[in-house]
Design a protein around this motif. Sequence first.
Motif, PDB file in Angstrom:
ATOM      1  N   MET A 108       0.883  -1.369   0.009  1.00  0.00           N
ATOM      2  CA  MET A 108       0.057  -0.037  -0.136  1.00  0.00           C
ATOM      3  C   MET A 108       0.752   1.306  -0.222  1.00  0.00           C
ATOM      4  O   MET A 108       0.404   1.994  -0.657  1.00  0.00           O
ATOM      5  CB  MET A 108      -1.224   0.027   1.315  1.00  0.00           C
ATOM      6  N   PRO A 109       1.813   1.292   0.731  1.00  0.00           N
ATOM      7  CA  PRO A 109       2.494   2.594   0.671  1.00  0.00           C
ATOM      8  C   PRO A 109       3.327   2.857  -0.476  1.00  0.00           C
ATOM      9  O   PRO A 109       3.503   3.997  -1.268  1.00  0.00           O
ATOM     10  CB  PRO A 109       3.645   2.664   1.906  1.00  0.00           C
ATOM     11  N   ARG A 110       3.637   1.774  -1.136  1.00  0.00           N
ATOM     12  CA  ARG A 110       4.160   1.835  -2.721  1.00  0.00           C
ATOM     13  C   ARG A 110       3.598   2.288  -3.492  1.00  0.00           C
ATOM     14  O   ARG A 110       3.826   3.186  -4.419  1.00  0.00           O
ATOM     15  CB  ARG A 110       5.014   0.504  -2.751  1.00  0.00           C
ATOM     16  N   LEU A 111       2.166   1.710  -3.720  1.00  0.00           N
ATOM     17  CA  LEU A 111       1.135   2.086  -4.344  1.00  0.00           C
ATOM     18  C   LEU A 111       0.679   3.881  -4.255  1.00  0.00           C
ATOM     19  O   LEU A 111       0.544   4.499  -5.250  1.00  0.00           O
ATOM     20  CB  LEU A 111      -0.246   1.449  -4.134  1.00  0.00           C
ATOM     21  N   GLN A 112       0.756   4.093  -3.199  1.00  0.00           N
ATOM     22  CA  GLN A 112       0.747   5.520  -2.812  1.00  0.00           C
ATOM     23  C   GLN A 112       1.639   6.532  -3.316  1.00  0.00           C
ATOM     24  O   GLN A 112       1.416   7.524  -3.841  1.00  0.00           O
ATOM     25  CB  GLN A 112       0.264   6.030  -1.237  1.00  0.00           C
ATOM     26  N   ASN A 169      -4.770   7.185 -13.177  1.00  0.00           N
ATOM     27  CA  ASN A 169      -5.742   6.882 -12.052  1.00  0.00           C
ATOM     28  C   ASN A 169      -5.305   5.715 -11.087  1.00  0.00           C
ATOM     29  O   ASN A 169      -4.927   4.848 -12.070  1.00  0.00           O
ATOM     30  CB  ASN A 169      -7.037   6.775 -12.683  1.00  0.00           C
ATOM     31  N   PHE A 170      -5.447   5.799 -10.172  1.00  0.00           N
ATOM     32  CA  PHE A 170      -5.023   4.581  -8.994  1.00  0.00           C
ATOM     33  C   PHE A 170      -6.319   4.252  -8.405  1.00  0.00           C
ATOM     34  O   PHE A 170      -6.941   5.335  -7.930  1.00  0.00           O
ATOM     35  CB  PHE A 170      -4.118   4.939  -8.370  1.00  0.00           C
ATOM     36  N   VAL A 171      -6.528   3.218  -8.137  1.00  0.00           N
ATOM     37  CA  VAL A 171      -7.772   2.878  -7.100  1.00  0.00           C
ATOM     38  C   VAL A 171      -7.534   1.390  -6.549  1.00  0.00           C
ATOM     39  O   VAL A 171      -6.905   0.430  -7.147  1.00  0.00           O
ATOM     40  CB  VAL A 171      -9.174   2.886  -7.790  1.00  0.00           C
ATOM     41  N   ALA A 172      -7.921   1.284  -5.038  1.00  0.00           N
ATOM     42  CA  ALA A 172      -7.592   0.120  -4.465  1.00  0.00           C
ATOM     43  C   ALA A 172      -9.219  -0.443  -4.080  1.00  0.00           C
ATOM     44  O   ALA A 172      -9.842   0.140  -3.504  1.00  0.00           O
ATOM     45  CB  ALA A 172      -7.051   0.369  -3.128  1.00  0.00           C
ATOM     46  N   ILE A 173      -9.322  -1.776  -4.571  1.00  0.00           N
ATOM     47  CA  ILE A 173     -10.759  -2.311  -4.306  1.00  0.00           C
ATOM     48  C   ILE A 173     -10.612  -3.543  -3.385  1.00  0.00           C
ATOM     49  O   ILE A 173      -9.732  -4.548  -3.425  1.00  0.00           O
ATOM     50  CB  ILE A 173     -11.090  -2.974  -5.832  1.00  0.00           C
ATOM     51  N   SER A 174     -11.330  -3.255  -2.241  1.00  0.00           N
ATOM     52  CA  SER A 174     -10.933  -4.330  -1.061  1.00  0.00           C
ATOM     53  C   SER A 174     -11.870  -5.353  -1.264  1.00  0.00           C
ATOM     54  O   SER A 174     -13.071  -5.384  -1.757  1.00  0.00           O
ATOM     55  CB  SER A 174     -11.375  -3.484   0.119  1.00  0.00           C
ATOM     56  N   LEU A 175     -11.324  -6.513  -0.960  1.00  0.00           N
ATOM     57  CA  LEU A 175     -11.960  -7.769  -1.145  1.00  0.00           C
ATOM     58  C   LEU A 175     -12.619  -8.244   0.512  1.00  0.00           C
ATOM     59  O   LEU A 175     -13.254  -9.345   0.613  1.00  0.00           O
ATOM     60  CB  LEU A 175     -11.198  -8.959  -1.284  1.00  0.00           C
ATOM     61  N   ASP A 176     -12.568  -7.244   1.280  1.00  0.00           N
ATOM     62  CA  ASP A 176     -13.052  -7.457   2.762  1.00  0.00           C
ATOM     63  C   ASP A 176     -14.623  -7.571   2.850  1.00  0.00           C
ATOM     64  O   ASP A 176     -15.446  -6.977   1.939  1.00  0.00           O
ATOM     65  CB  ASP A 176     -12.796  -6.061   3.487  1.00  0.00           C
ATOM     66  N   ALA A 177     -14.876  -8.612   3.394  1.00  0.00           N
ATOM     67  CA  ALA A 177     -16.482  -9.111   3.550  1.00  0.00           C
ATOM     68  C   ALA A 177     -17.146  -8.036   4.398  1.00  0.00           C
ATOM     69  O   ALA A 177     -16.096  -7.111   5.238  1.00  0.00           O
ATOM     70  CB  ALA A 177     -16.715 -10.224   4.287  1.00  0.00           C
ATOM     71  N   PRO A 178     -18.126  -7.936   4.468  1.00  0.00           N
ATOM     72  CA  PRO A 178     -18.862  -6.837   5.361  1.00  0.00           C
ATOM     73  C   PRO A 178     -18.328  -6.582   6.683  1.00  0.00           C
ATOM     74  O   PRO A 178     -18.469  -5.777   7.431  1.00  0.00           O
ATOM     75  CB  PRO A 178     -20.452  -6.998   5.122  1.00  0.00           C
ATOM     76  N   GLU A 179     -18.264  -7.886   7.470  1.00  0.00           N
ATOM     77  CA  GLU A 179     -17.829  -8.256   8.770  1.00  0.00           C
ATOM     78  C   GLU A 179     -16.578  -7.586   9.193  1.00  0.00           C
ATOM     79  O   GLU A 179     -16.100  -7.209  10.186  1.00  0.00           O
ATOM     80  CB  GLU A 179     -18.171  -9.552   9.316  1.00  0.00           C
ATOM     81  N   THR A 180     -15.574  -7.385   8.068  1.00  0.00           N
ATOM     82  CA  THR A 180     -14.323  -6.815   8.168  1.00  0.00           C
ATOM     83  C   THR A 180     -14.090  -5.532   7.412  1.00  0.00           C
ATOM     84  O   THR A 180     -12.908  -4.875   7.851  1.00  0.00           O
ATOM     85  CB  THR A 180     -13.018  -7.829   7.787  1.00  0.00           C
ATOM     86  N   GLN A 181     -15.008  -5.012   6.918  1.00  0.00           N
ATOM     87  CA  GLN A 181     -14.801  -3.686   6.326  1.00  0.00           C
ATOM     88  C   GLN A 181     -14.756  -2.584   7.399  1.00  0.00           C
ATOM     89  O   GLN A 181     -14.073  -1.381   6.979  1.00  0.00           O
ATOM     90  CB  GLN A 181     -15.939  -3.227   5.383  1.00  0.00           C
ATOM     91  N   GLY A 182     -14.946  -2.792   8.650  1.00  0.00           N
ATOM     92  CA  GLY A 182     -14.854  -1.864   9.452  1.00  0.00           C
ATOM     93  C   GLY A 182     -13.176  -1.585   9.851  1.00  0.00           C
ATOM     94  O   GLY A 182     -12.989  -0.591  10.368  1.00  0.00           O
TER      95      GLY A 182
END
Length: 174
Positions: free
Chosen positions: A64-68, A80-93
């Motif tokens: 992540m720091p390298r991507l930034q 453009n850069f975008v990060a897409i999370s695979l976190d399930a709803p219970e870990t999105q917090g």
Amino acid sequence: MKRSIAKTIAAALLGAACLLVEAADKPLTFQGRDGAQHTISELRGHPAVVNFWATWCGPCREEMPRLQKLSESYAAQGVNFVAISLDAPETQGKIDAALQKSGLRIPVWTGATDHTLTQLKLGILVPATLILDENGEVIGKIEGEALDNDVQSRLDWLLNGRQGKQPKIVQKRE
């Protein structure tokens, strides 16, 4: 004659490998941190780096720091850069804490799954990264943790008018 046939075959193979990321009839939909709906196709018009990650993924946190930094160095060139999370709803917090710790400030979307990676032919593990040209065509896939050179070599080739030898489309990292 042989060289002409080889060039034709190489062009056909490259065309097949550079598939469009989303079919117009069934775009993959993700949710922005602000609740807005997004698709990868909205990135068309500019080169893009699309990174798939999760809060529970150690290599993702390293990347992540390298991507930034890469996003900052290519901003003036319209990438453009975008990060897409695979976190399930219970870990999105946990996303906010992960972003704060890593310093990642690029747009972050949620809603990806392992099925998303399979649809995009990115394997089944994160991190995974797509590098797209301005038309949404894949010019690079990085399966595993992306190193600076993995991203830079593909973007530089693209931004320099596709001059010289194209970096290989698929880069697999453990």
